[in-house]
Motif scaffolding. Structure first.
Motif, short mmCIF file in Angstrom:
data_model
loop_
_atom_site.label_atom_id
_atom_site.label_comp_id
_atom_site.label_asym_id
_atom_site.label_seq_id
_atom_site.Cartn_x
_atom_site.Cartn_y
_atom_site.Cartn_z
N ASN A 4 4.68 3.01 -14.07
CA ASN A 4 3.92 2.31 -12.61
C ASN A 4 3.89 3.15 -11.49
OD1 ASN A 4 3.40 -0.26 -13.96
ND2 ASN A 4 5.76 -0.61 -13.69
N ALA A 5 3.72 4.51 -11.66
CA ALA A 5 3.89 5.44 -10.67
C ALA A 5 2.50 6.03 -10.35
CB ALA A 5 4.70 6.49 -11.12
N ARG A 6 1.78 6.45 -9.43
CA ARG A 6 0.57 6.89 -9.20
C ARG A 6 0.67 8.11 -8.04
NH1 ARG A 6 -2.61 2.39 -5.70
NH2 ARG A 6 -1.74 3.21 -3.64
N LEU A 7 -0.17 8.86 -8.23
CA LEU A 7 -0.47 9.87 -7.16
C LEU A 7 -1.42 9.35 -5.98
CD1 LEU A 7 -0.20 12.97 -6.05
CD2 LEU A 7 -2.04 13.55 -7.67
N ASP A 8 -1.16 9.76 -4.73
CA ASP A 8 -2.11 9.41 -3.60
C ASP A 8 -1.90 10.42 -2.75
OD1 ASP A 8 -3.72 7.76 -2.12
OD2 ASP A 8 -2.04 6.10 -1.69
N TYR A 9 -3.04 10.25 -1.66
CA TYR A 9 -3.18 11.22 -0.66
C TYR A 9 -3.30 10.48 0.52
CZ TYR A 9 -3.24 14.87 -3.92
OH TYR A 9 -3.13 15.99 -4.85
N PRO A 10 -2.15 9.49 1.04
CA PRO A 10 -2.35 8.69 2.07
C PRO A 10 -2.42 9.57 3.63
CG PRO A 10 -0.22 8.64 1.54
CD PRO A 10 -1.01 9.47 0.34
N PHE A 11 -1.96 10.83 3.38
CA PHE A 11 -1.79 11.60 4.76
C PHE A 11 -2.80 12.82 4.84
CE2 PHE A 11 2.88 10.32 3.81
CZ PHE A 11 2.81 9.33 4.67
N LYS A 19 3.74 7.51 -5.63
CA LYS A 19 4.26 6.15 -5.47
C LYS A 19 4.67 5.36 -6.66
CE LYS A 19 1.48 5.96 -1.11
NZ LYS A 19 0.53 5.14 -0.45
N ALA A 20 5.39 4.34 -6.53
CA ALA A 20 5.85 3.40 -7.64
C ALA A 20 5.56 2.14 -6.94
CB ALA A 20 7.32 3.71 -7.90
N PHE A 21 4.95 1.54 -8.10
CA PHE A 21 4.75 0.01 -7.69
C PHE A 21 5.98 -0.80 -7.79
CE2 PHE A 21 3.34 -4.58 -8.61
CZ PHE A 21 2.42 -4.61 -7.57
N VAL A 22 6.50 -1.42 -6.94
CA VAL A 22 7.50 -2.23 -7.12
C VAL A 22 7.11 -3.94 -6.70
CG1 VAL A 22 9.77 -2.82 -5.80
CG2 VAL A 22 8.96 -0.74 -5.70
N SER A 23 7.20 -4.55 -7.77
CA SER A 23 7.13 -5.88 -7.65
C SER A 23 7.95 -6.70 -6.97
CB SER A 23 7.24 -6.76 -9.37
OG SER A 23 6.91 -7.89 -9.44
N ASN A 24 7.54 -7.61 -6.24
CA ASN A 24 7.83 -8.47 -5.49
C ASN A 24 8.21 -10.03 -6.11
OD1 ASN A 24 9.15 -9.71 -3.10
ND2 ASN A 24 7.56 -9.56 -1.93
N ARG A 25 8.97 -10.02 -7.30
CA ARG A 25 8.81 -11.21 -7.94
C ARG A 25 9.65 -12.32 -7.45
NH1 ARG A 25 6.11 -11.41 -12.53
NH2 ARG A 25 5.71 -9.51 -13.59
N GLY A 80 3.51 -7.15 -4.88
CA GLY A 80 4.34 -6.06 -4.70
C GLY A 80 3.80 -5.08 -3.51
N ASP A 81 4.45 -4.01 -3.78
CA ASP A 81 4.08 -2.83 -2.79
C ASP A 81 4.15 -1.59 -3.64
OD1 ASP A 81 3.63 -4.40 -0.24
OD2 ASP A 81 5.87 -4.50 -0.27
N TRP A 82 3.37 -0.53 -3.22
CA TRP A 82 3.39 0.83 -3.62
C TRP A 82 4.61 1.44 -2.62
CZ3 TRP A 82 1.81 2.55 -8.40
CH2 TRP A 82 0.68 1.91 -8.84
N LYS A 83 5.48 2.12 -3.31
CA LYS A 83 6.46 2.63 -2.28
C LYS A 83 6.72 4.25 -2.64
CE LYS A 83 8.70 -1.48 -1.18
NZ LYS A 83 9.87 -1.99 -0.66
N MET A 84 6.58 4.77 -1.67
CA MET A 84 6.75 6.49 -1.93
C MET A 84 8.20 6.80 -2.63
SD MET A 84 5.19 8.03 1.54
CE MET A 84 6.53 7.74 2.48
N PHE A 85 8.22 7.69 -3.55
CA PHE A 85 9.61 8.28 -4.07
C PHE A 85 9.48 9.82 -4.03
CE2 PHE A 85 6.92 7.70 -7.89
CZ PHE A 85 7.38 8.84 -8.70
N ALA A 86 8.32 10.61 -3.71
CA ALA A 86 8.18 11.84 -3.81
C ALA A 86 6.93 12.31 -3.15
CB ALA A 86 8.20 12.47 -5.14
#
Length: 163
Positions: A4-11, A19-25, A80-86
């Motif tokens: 559940n990880a993806r590459l993004d360029y928000p900056f 980012k990893a998708f973190v479920s908000n169950r 849920g949310d996509w949260k940065m990890f790297a």
């Protein structure tokens, strides 16, 4: 390669953000209960019951439960949310990667390795920037990436450190 990880360029260009998708169950079940469902002892939400005056048709009741179940599954999938990890500053030599880190471990790593610095443009307490010059063992870099991912996703696995 993390689940559940993806590459993004928000900056913008030049800063790769993983980012990893973190479920908000937990909020999902509360939301569903508020929408007419009820939560059973295992935390699963069951469809609300049809009152006696509405319908006695078992086929209609079954279809209603199927539709409600499908709607809940779809809602759960998007909560849920996509949260940065790297974060990686692209085009830098040597490569620099910023990772989330347990605050106590972050201090130890900064004292142990010159290549581990406070997070660049990030919360200095919770983020480290690793300058990959080859002095930090690759296995430790991989363990720190996993540690960051686990912190963000809530897995909380401890990270092994070399002596």
């Amino acid at each position: 390669s993390m689940p559940n990880a993806r590459l993004d360029y928000p900056f913008g260009e030049g800063v790769a953000v993983y980012k990893a998708f973190v479920s908000n169950r937990s909020s999902a079940s509360h939301f569903d209960a508020a929408q007419g469902g009820s939560e059973d002892s295992k935390g699963a939400v069951q469809a609300g019951t049809v009152s006696a005056g509405q319908s006695d048709n078992a086929a209609m009741d079954k279809e209603q439960q199927r539709v409600m179940s499908s709607a809940r599954e779809q809602a759960d999938a998007v909560r849920g949310d996509w949260k940065m990890f790297a974060l990686i500053q692209e085009g830098k030599d040597p490569v620099r990667i910023s990772l989330k880190c347990d605050p106590e471990l972050a201090k130890v790593l900064r004292e142990k390795y010159v290549e581990v610095q406070e997070g660049y443009h990030l919360n200095k307490k919770h983020w480290n920037t690793l300058v990959l010059t080859g002095q930090l063992p690759w296995e430790e870099v991989q363990a720190l990436i996993r540690h960051s991912y686990d912190l963000v996703t809530g897995n909380g696995m401890p990270v092994p450190t070399s002596n």
